[in-house]
Design a protein around this motif. Structure first.
Motif, PDB file in Angstrom:
ATOM      1  N   SER A 181      17.915  -6.650  -5.918  1.00  0.00           N
ATOM      2  CA  SER A 181      17.144  -7.162  -4.788  1.00  0.00           C
ATOM      3  C   SER A 181      16.115  -8.187  -5.247  1.00  0.00           C
ATOM      4  O   SER A 181      15.492  -8.070  -6.304  1.00  0.00           O
ATOM      5  N   THR A 182      15.917  -9.211  -4.416  1.00  0.00           N
ATOM      6  CA  THR A 182      14.907 -10.237  -4.681  1.00  0.00           C
ATOM      7  C   THR A 182      13.624  -9.986  -3.892  1.00  0.00           C
ATOM      8  O   THR A 182      12.731 -10.833  -3.883  1.00  0.00           O
ATOM      9  N   ALA A 183      13.529  -8.845  -3.227  1.00  0.00           N
ATOM     10  CA  ALA A 183      12.387  -8.598  -2.346  1.00  0.00           C
ATOM     11  C   ALA A 183      11.157  -8.090  -3.080  1.00  0.00           C
ATOM     12  O   ALA A 183      10.061  -8.084  -2.523  1.00  0.00           O
ATOM     13  N   TRP A 184      11.317  -7.640  -4.334  1.00  0.00           N
ATOM     14  CA  TRP A 184      10.204  -7.008  -5.024  1.00  0.00           C
ATOM     15  C   TRP A 184       9.362  -8.028  -5.774  1.00  0.00           C
ATOM     16  O   TRP A 184       9.896  -8.970  -6.360  1.00  0.00           O
ATOM     17  N   PRO A 185       8.047  -7.849  -5.793  1.00  0.00           N
ATOM     18  CA  PRO A 185       7.199  -8.753  -6.579  1.00  0.00           C
ATOM     19  C   PRO A 185       7.507  -8.637  -8.060  1.00  0.00           C
ATOM     20  O   PRO A 185       8.062  -7.643  -8.536  1.00  0.00           O
ATOM     21  N   GLN A 217      -0.443  -5.955   0.041  1.00  0.00           N
ATOM     22  CA  GLN A 217      -0.616  -5.553   1.446  1.00  0.00           C
ATOM     23  C   GLN A 217       0.556  -6.014   2.314  1.00  0.00           C
ATOM     24  O   GLN A 217       0.892  -5.356   3.298  1.00  0.00           O
ATOM     25  N   GLY A 218       1.173  -7.132   1.951  1.00  0.00           N
ATOM     26  CA  GLY A 218       2.288  -7.645   2.744  1.00  0.00           C
ATOM     27  C   GLY A 218       3.648  -7.342   2.151  1.00  0.00           C
ATOM     28  O   GLY A 218       4.640  -7.984   2.520  1.00  0.00           O
ATOM     29  N   LEU A 219       3.712  -6.352   1.252  1.00  0.00           N
ATOM     30  CA  LEU A 219       4.957  -6.044   0.554  1.00  0.00           C
ATOM     31  C   LEU A 219       6.095  -5.722   1.521  1.00  0.00           C
ATOM     32  O   LEU A 219       7.192  -6.277   1.424  1.00  0.00           O
TER      33      LEU A 219
END
Length: 693
Positions: free
Chosen positions: A205-209, A71-73
Motif C-alpha cells: 500500500s502507498t497510503a502509509w506515511p 491527524q489526517g492519516l
C-alpha cells in the motif's frame, strides 16, 4: 501449523514496495537539497539572528506538518487507490536492439581512388598501374574481411539480443500466469491465495506515511469467510515529543517546548485508531471479488514487555468488523477512537504510551493452519550459508532488478567472471564483468588486481567485485581512479533490500570478522587477535634527517577510546593486539601493524600522527619533513599501494598524517590529515582527549 510466504504476489508486492522506498529516498534527497538551498539563501540574505529565528520557525513548521500528517492519516489514506491484482500484471517491454557501430557496414574501397600516377614510359606506366591495382586489392580484401567479421559479430549480437528478449517474455508470461492463478484462487476462496492476496495488498500500500511499519500475519477462515490479521502499529516515537522550537538570542541556542504527556498520549491513541480503521478500509476496498464477510484485526507493537522485559508482540487494539457495518461508515468524517470502540465495538488501549495491552478477539493461528506472515524479516536467507551458484544467481537477479541485463557464466572457462552484465544506460553504460566472493574474511587486494586484469582482457567498461565480507585499505587504494566498484557485505544487503530481494549476513545481519585467541606470553595478555592474513603494515617513509616518532590512536570520532588505545613508544600495542608498533624495514623509517577487521566495534577512526623526537632533535621542527608517504603492505611485505601525506611546516613539531575512517559497510577509507601542532605530541594528543600531566 504456520508457513512463511513464498507466493508470487508477496514477492511482487514487496518489489512494488521497494520501488516506493526508492521514490521516498529520492524525495528525501530533494528535500535535503531544498533545505541546503534555503540555508544558503538565508545565510546570504540575513544576519545570524534572523537566520536562527527563521530556522526555529521552520523547525516548528516541520513539527506542525508531521502532526498534521498524523491527524489526517485516515482521511488521506482513504483517498489512495484501492489495490487491484491487475496492477501487478506486466507488459513485455522489449528494449530496442542497438548494435551500435556493428549496424554500419564497412565501407568498401573505391577503385577510382586507386588510379596510377606518373610514368613516362610504357613499362613505368604498367608498373604504376600494377602497384595501384595491388593496393586496391589489398584494401578490398581487408575491407571484405572486416565486413565479414562485422556480420558475424552482428549476428552473434542479434542472437544474444533475441535470447534476452525471449527470456524476458518468458519471465513476463510466468509472472502474469502467476497473477492470474492467484486471482482465480481468490475467486474460489482458496485460503492460500486469499491470504497471499490481502497481505500483499496491505504490504504494498502507498497510503502509509514514510517510516510506518508493514509487518502482517494473516489467515483465512473459509467457512466463516473471515480474514484474520495481526498488523504492526507504529511506536510512540511516531509522535514528536517537541511541540515547537524558539531561538533564544541571549544564549545563542534553540529551545524546544515539549509536548505534554497528555497531548502526546491522546495523539498517539488517535494514530493507532486511525491505523486500524485504515487497514480495514484497505482490505475491504481490495476485495473486488467479495470473498470476505468480516475481518478480525489485531494491532500490535513490537517492543519489550513491561512485565518481563522480553521483546514481544504487545496488542494495543483489536476489532472484528462486518463488511455490512463497515462499508456504511463515512471514514473521512468520523472520530477514529469513537468509531473503533463504539461503532465497531472494538478495543483500544487507554494508555498506549505505557504499552497497556488488550486481549485479541481472534488470532491468525486460531483461524486455521495456513498462516502467512510478511514483512517481518525472519525469512531472509543467510548469504554466508547460501550455495555458491545460488549466490551468483542472486547477484544476477540484483543487477536485473537495477535495470541491467545479466546472466551467470558457466562454472568453467569463465575467465574469472561469475556474472556477465550489460548496462543499457547511454554514455555511462556498457559491458560489466562481475566477480562474487562469498567470504567471511577481508577480500585480499590480489582479488581486486585480478579483476582489473580481467576487465582489461575482455574489454569491459567496468568491473564489479561483490562480497559478503569487506575490503581493506589496500584494495580501495588500488581501485581508486580505475573502472572498478567494490561492494562490501553491508552495501550488498542494503542493495538487495532496496530492490525487492532478500539476504542477511549471519544471525546479526552484519559481517563478523574471524578471530582467534592467542596464548599469553611475557608482556602479552591473552585475548582475541586477528588471523595473521588479516593485517596490514603501514610503513612510513620521508625525506630529511629529522628523527620522528610515528604513533597511532584508535578513536571514536575525535576522541581516543582510552589511553591504552594510544600506541606509541611507551605503549607498543593496543589492549586487544589489533594495533602494534613493529620494526620498520627499508625503505621505511617507522611502521605500525593494524588489523582493521579486529579493531573495536565502537571505533570508527584509526589516526596516524608523527612528532619530533625531543631527545634526539630537541631543537628541530617539521620543516625538514618532506616527500612523506605511507606504504600499505600485506603480511608478506608486498606493497599494495601508497598514500601521500602533507609536508611538515616550520615551527610545528607534531602533525596528523591522516586517518582511516570506517564506512557504513565496514570498510575503511583514508582521509588526508595536515593539521600541525607547535606544542609537540603532548598538545596533539590532548586534542584527542588524552590528559597529559
Amino acid at each position: 501449523m504456520s508457513r512463511r510466504s513464498a507466493g508470487f504476489v508477496n514477492t511482487w508486492a514487496e518489489a512494488q514496495r521497494q520501488y516506493q522506498r526508492q521514490i521516498e529516498a529520492e524525495q528525501r534527497r530533494q528535500r535535503e537539497e531544498q533545505r541546503l538551498a534555503r540555508d544558503y539563501q538565508r545565510r546570504a540574505a540575513q544576519g545570524h539572528r534572523e537566520y536562527r529565528q527563521a530556522e526555529a520557525r521552520r523547525r516548528t513548521a516541520e513539527l506542525d506538518a508531521r502532526v498534521a500528517v498524523l491527524q489526517g492519516l485516515l482521511a488521506e489514506g482513504c483517498r489512495a487507490a484501492a489495490f487491484r491484482a491487475a496492477s501487478l500484471l506486466r507488459a513485455v517491454d522489449v528494449p530496442p536492439s542497438d548494435p551500435g557501430r556493428l549496424a554500419w557496414p564497412v565501407q568498401m574501397p573505391d577503385p577510382r581512388q586507386y588510379q596510377a600516377h606518373g610514368g613516362w614510359t610504357a613499362n613505368r606506366r604498367a608498373q604504376a598501374e600494377a602497384e595501384a591495382r595491388a593496393r586496391f586489392e589489398y584494401d578490398l580484401h581487408a575491407a571484405q574481411a572486416a565486413e565479414a567479421q562485422r556480420q558475424q559479430q552482428l549476428a552473434a549480437f542479434q542472437r544474444e539480443h533475441g535470447q534476452r528478449v525471449e527470456a524476458q517474455r518468458a519471465d513476463v508470461r510466468r509472472h502474469n500466469a502467476g497473477i492470474d492463478e492467484v486471482t482465480a484462487g481468490v475467486r474460489r476462496g482458496e485460503p492460500d491465495c486469499v491470504v497471499e492476496y490481502f497481505s500483499a495488498a496491505l504490504y504494498s500500500s502507498t497510503a502509509w506515511p514514510e517510516g510506518f511499519p508493514r509487518q502482517v500475519a494473516a489467515a483465512f477462515d473459509a467457512s466463516a469467510r473471515q480474514l484474520v490479521l495481526d498488523w504492526e502499529l507504529p511506536g510512540l516515537d511516531v509522535v514528536p515529543d517537541a511541540k515547537s522550537v524558539r531561538y533564544v538570542p541571549s544564549q545563542d541556542e534553540d529551545k524546544e517546548t515539549a509536548r505534554s504527556v497528555t497531548q502526546r498520549r491522546a495523539l498517539y491513541r488517535e494514530v493507532l485508531a486511525q491505523s486500524v480503521l485504515l487497514v480495514l478500509h484497505q482490505v475491504f476496498a481490495a476485495d473486488e471479488h467479495h470473498v470476505l464477510d468480516s475481518v478480525a484485526l489485531n494491532g500490535f507493537v513490537d517492543a519489550p514487555d513491561p512485565a518481563t522485559g522480553r521483546q514481544s508482540h504487545l496488542f494495543l487494539a483489536t476489532v472484528m468488523a462486518q463488511r455490512s457495518a463497515f462499508t456504511d461508515l463515512q471514514l473521512e468524517q468520523v472520530d477514529a477512537s469513537s468509531c473503533l470502540t463504539t461503532a465497531l465495538r472494538g478495543q483500544l488501549t487507554p494508555r498506549p504510551d505505557q504499552l497497556a495491552s488488550v486481549r485479541p478477539s481472534r488470532r491468525p493461528q486460531d483461524a486455521g493452519d495456513q498462516v502467512v506472515t510478511h514483512g517481518g524479516g525472519v525469512e531472509e536467507p543467510d548469504l554466508y550459508g547460501m550455495d555458491p551458484i545460488a549466490f551468483e544467481s542472486l547477484v544476477a537477479d540484483l543487477l536485473r532488478a537495477m535495470g541491467m541485463e545479466a546472466v551467470t557464466t558457466q562454472r568453467s572457462n569463465d575467465g574469472g567472471v561469475d556474472v556477465d552484465a550489460l548496462d543499457p544506460t547511454p554514455i555511462r553504460g556498457g559491458k560489466i564483468v562481475v566477480q562474487v566472493k562469498r567470504y567471511r574474511n577481508t577480500v585480499p587486494p590480489t582479488a581486486v588486481r585480478d579483476l582489473y586484469g580481467t576487465v582489461q582482457d575482455v574489454g569491459a567498461n567496468k568491473g564489479v567485485l561483490v562480497t559478503t565480507s569487506g575490503f581493506g585499505p589496500g584494495s580501495h587504494t588500488f581501485a581508486r581512479g580505475k573502472p572498478l566498484e567494490l561492494i562490501a557485505g553491508g552495501e550488498l544487503v542494503d542493495l538487495l533490500h532496496r530492490h525487492g530481494l532478500r539476504g542477511r549476513l549471519g544471525e546479526s545481519g552484519r559481517p563478523v570478522p574471524a578471530q582467534r585467541t592467542a596464548p599469553a606470553g611475557p608482556g602479552t595478555p591473552a585475548g582475541p587477535v586477528p588471523v595473521p592474513d588479516d593485517y596490514n603494515v603501514l610503513g612510513m617513509t620521508w625525506s630529511g634527517t629529522v628523527a620522528l616518532d610515528v604513533c597511532a590512536l584508535v578513536c571514536r570520532g575525535d576522541r581516543v577510546l582510552s589511553e591504552d588505545h594510544f600506541v606509541f613508544f611507551n605503549n607498543p600495542r593496543s589492549p586487544d593486539g589489533s594495533v602494534r608498533a613493529v620494526p620498520a624495514a627499508a625503505p621505511d623509517k617507522a611502521a605500525i601493524r593494524v588489523a582493521f577487521d579486529a579493531l573495536p566495534a565502537d571505533a570508527d577512526r584509526f589516526v596516524l600522527v608523527a612528532a619530533v623526537d625531543p631527545e634526539v632533535n630537541p631543537d628541530a621542527d617539521l620543516s625538514g619533513f618532506t616527500e612523506a608517504c605511507i606504504r600499505l603492505l600485506d603480511p608478506a611485505s608486498t606493497e599494495l599501494g601508497r598514500l601521500e601525506v602533507s609536508d611538515g611546516r616550520s615551527g610545528e613539531t607534531a602533525l596528523v598524517l591522516g586517518s582511516f575512517r570506517r564506512r557504513p559497510g565496514g570498510d575503511w577509507d583514508f582521509v588526508l590529515g595536515g593539521r600541525g601542532y607547535p606544542g609537540g605530541l603532548e598538545q596533539l594528543v590532548q586534542d584527542y582527549g588524552i590528559e597529559v600531566e
